[in-house]
Write an enzyme that holds these catalytic residues in place. Structure first.
Site, PDB file in Angstrom:
ATOM      1  N   ASP A 158     -10.472  11.823  -1.102  1.00 45.58           N
ATOM      2  CA  ASP A 158     -11.597  10.911  -0.704  1.00 45.58           C
ATOM      3  C   ASP A 158     -12.519  11.058   0.019  1.00 45.58           C
ATOM      4  OD1 ASP A 158      -9.164  10.336  -0.356  1.00 45.58           O
ATOM      5  OD2 ASP A 158     -10.011   7.550  -0.903  1.00 45.58           O
ATOM      6  N   GLU A 204      -7.381   7.362  -1.960  1.00 42.69           N
ATOM      7  CA  GLU A 204      -6.394   7.700  -0.759  1.00 42.69           C
ATOM      8  C   GLU A 204      -6.399   6.033   0.548  1.00 42.69           C
ATOM      9  OE1 GLU A 204      -4.164   6.795   3.535  1.00 42.69           O
ATOM     10  OE2 GLU A 204      -6.109   7.850   2.849  1.00 42.69           O
ATOM     11  N   GLU A 205      -8.251   6.241   0.398  1.00 38.63           N
ATOM     12  CA  GLU A 205      -8.975   4.994   1.487  1.00 38.63           C
ATOM     13  C   GLU A 205      -8.816   3.799   0.453  1.00 38.63           C
ATOM     14  OE1 GLU A 205      -9.369   5.763   4.027  1.00 38.63           O
ATOM     15  OE2 GLU A 205      -9.944   7.667   4.429  1.00 38.63           O
TER      16      GLU A 205
HETATM   17 ZN   LIG Z   1      -8.821   7.464   6.227  1.00 36.57          ZN
HETATM   18 ZN   LIG Z   2      -7.048  10.091   6.047  1.00 38.04          ZN
END
Ligand SMILES: [Zn+2]
Ligand SMILES: [Zn+2]
Length: 423
Positions: free
Chosen positions: A96, A162-163
């Site tokens: 992402d 992931e963020e």
């Molecule tokens: Zn990051």
């Molecule tokens: Zn990262």
């Protein structure tokens, strides 16, 4: 004599295989860079990585792998079965991008714009997940040509969000696990890397134990009793109680946490209370974050924050409650696994280029995989060697020297092969 000639043949065979592998690494570098530029130019936010996932899927299918799509919304998982039985190793890349407007002058600069949380913004791979995606696609291509050298199974995990998923949505590593990514076949160990814009190309950095922090968000609600600002004795002041709580929380770090074990951080980032100068308000709200790197310290800090919040409010005649929301766990490198894989890192990057680092207080959701299976997470250099300029992650100027990517491909490929062969 027979044994000796057999050994010589074996050694020659493995040297030959290694030479082949080296040639394949050289050949794949330009492809990896090309993929990376394509992802960079077409970034997508967490849980919206639709086109990214399509490209990954097309590549993995072209390699003849078993591919599963739509895992945790936009995640892609592929399984490569070696010709020999053995364990299962997972390699993970996050895919992402971020709501950041790119300020770089690159031919493949992102011009993508979107609306994020009601704000118009650019979209940019400002954390370097485009490099992770391209690296893992390269690893998949190389390993898929070496089934005869693989003793077990490799699972490629291309992870969305992931963020952090948008508010109100699930996503990321947590959701992938919930949807069974570590099962069928059951994963025995997992490896992942993060590019780093402040570490020189050619360098790998790691740490045993906690390498990135557990991130908790907390909310404290303080309840007092409203009164006239001129008559504090007729009320209970939640602003004063808030001040005592903030002060108290910091003593957990400075007086109670054993900072020789690992660092820890408590930050109050937002306070909301009151309407005007001459009213003592009824309530106050404090929002903040806790960062920890050791499981026992984390438990102690959370327990003491809860006790201190409630007790201090009570001492001043009010009430307070605290709630925690876990954003990431401790990215915790398994000691035995690190010991097992360190020779691989050193053989690929060179002894002098594998460095021990200090932990960081940033968080990474790779940690959720490591809560279930032993994992090893490390950093890959992406800064131009000799350059004094580094371009920090999550900023509009974030930049990576692409000559660092090939080491990522080599390291993950060799880690998968060596892990499975040692077992
Ligand atoms: Zn990051
Ligand atoms: Zn990262």
């Amino acid at each position: 004599m027979r044994v000796l000639s057999f050994l010589i043949i074996l050694t020659c065979a493995s040297t030959f295989a290694q030479q082949n592998l080296n040639q394949e690494f050289e050949a794949i570098e330009s492809k990896v860079i090309e993929w990376r530029r394509d992802f960079h130019q077409h970034p997508e936010l967490s849980n919206q990585e639709f086109k990214t996932a399509e490209k990954i899927t097309a590549h993995l299918k072209s390699l003849g792998l078993e591919v599963q799509t739509g895992v945790a919304k936009t995640g892609v998982v592929a399984v490569l079965k070696g010709n020999h039985p053995g364990k299962v190793v997972a390699l993970r890349a996050d895919i992402d991008a971020l709501p950041v407007t790119e300020r770089n002058d690159l031919p493949f600069k992102s011009e993508v714009r979107t609306t994020f949380l009601n704000t118009e913004t650019g979209v940019m791979h400002a954390c370097g997940h485009d490099t992770h995606t391209a690296i893992l696609m390269g690893v998949a291509e190389i390993l898929s040509k070496h089934k005869e050298d693989i003793h077990g199974t490799v699972k490629f995990i291309f992870q969305p969000a992931e963020e952090g998923p948008p508010p109100g949505e699930e996503g990321g590593a947590k959701l992938m696990i919930k949807e069974g990514v570590l099962e069928n076949p059951k994963v025995d160990a997992i490896f992942g890397l993060h590019i780093n814009s402040e570490t020189s190309v050619g360098t790998l950095k790691y740490k045993t134990g906690g390498i990135m922090a557990a991130v908790e968000r907390f909310v404290i609600t303080v309840k007092g009793k409203q009164s006239h600002g001129s008559q504090p004795w007729s009320g209970v002041d939640p602003i004063l109680i808030s001040a005592k709580i903030i002060d108290g929380l910091q003593t957990i770090i400075s007086r109670e946490a054993n900072l020789l074990v690992e660092p820890a951080v408590i930050t109050v980032g937002k306070i909301t209370s009151g309407t005007r100068f001459n009213i003592i308000p009824e309530t106050a709200e404090l929002i903040g974050t806790v960062r920890t790197l050791d499981p026992d310290m984390k438990a102690m800090i959370i327990r003491r924050m809860t006790e201190m919040t409630q007790t201090l409010a009570k001492a001043y005649g009010g009430e307070a409650s605290i709630s925690f929301q876990n954003n990431t766990s401790i990215t915790y490198n398994d000691t035995e696994l690190v010991g097992l894989m360190l020779p691989t890192l050193k053989s690929v990057a060179g002894d002098e280029n594998v460095k021990i680092m200090k932990a960081t207080t940033g968080g990474e959701d790779f940690s959720y995989f490591q809560e279930i299976v032993p994992g090893f997470y490390f950093f890959l250099g992406g800064k131009t060697p000799g350059s004094t300029q580094a371009f920090p992650h999550h900023t509009p100027d974030f930049k990576i020297d692409e000559s660092g990517l090939l080491l990522g491909v080599k390291t993950l490929t060799q880690m998968a092969l060596d892990y499975l062969n040692q077992n």
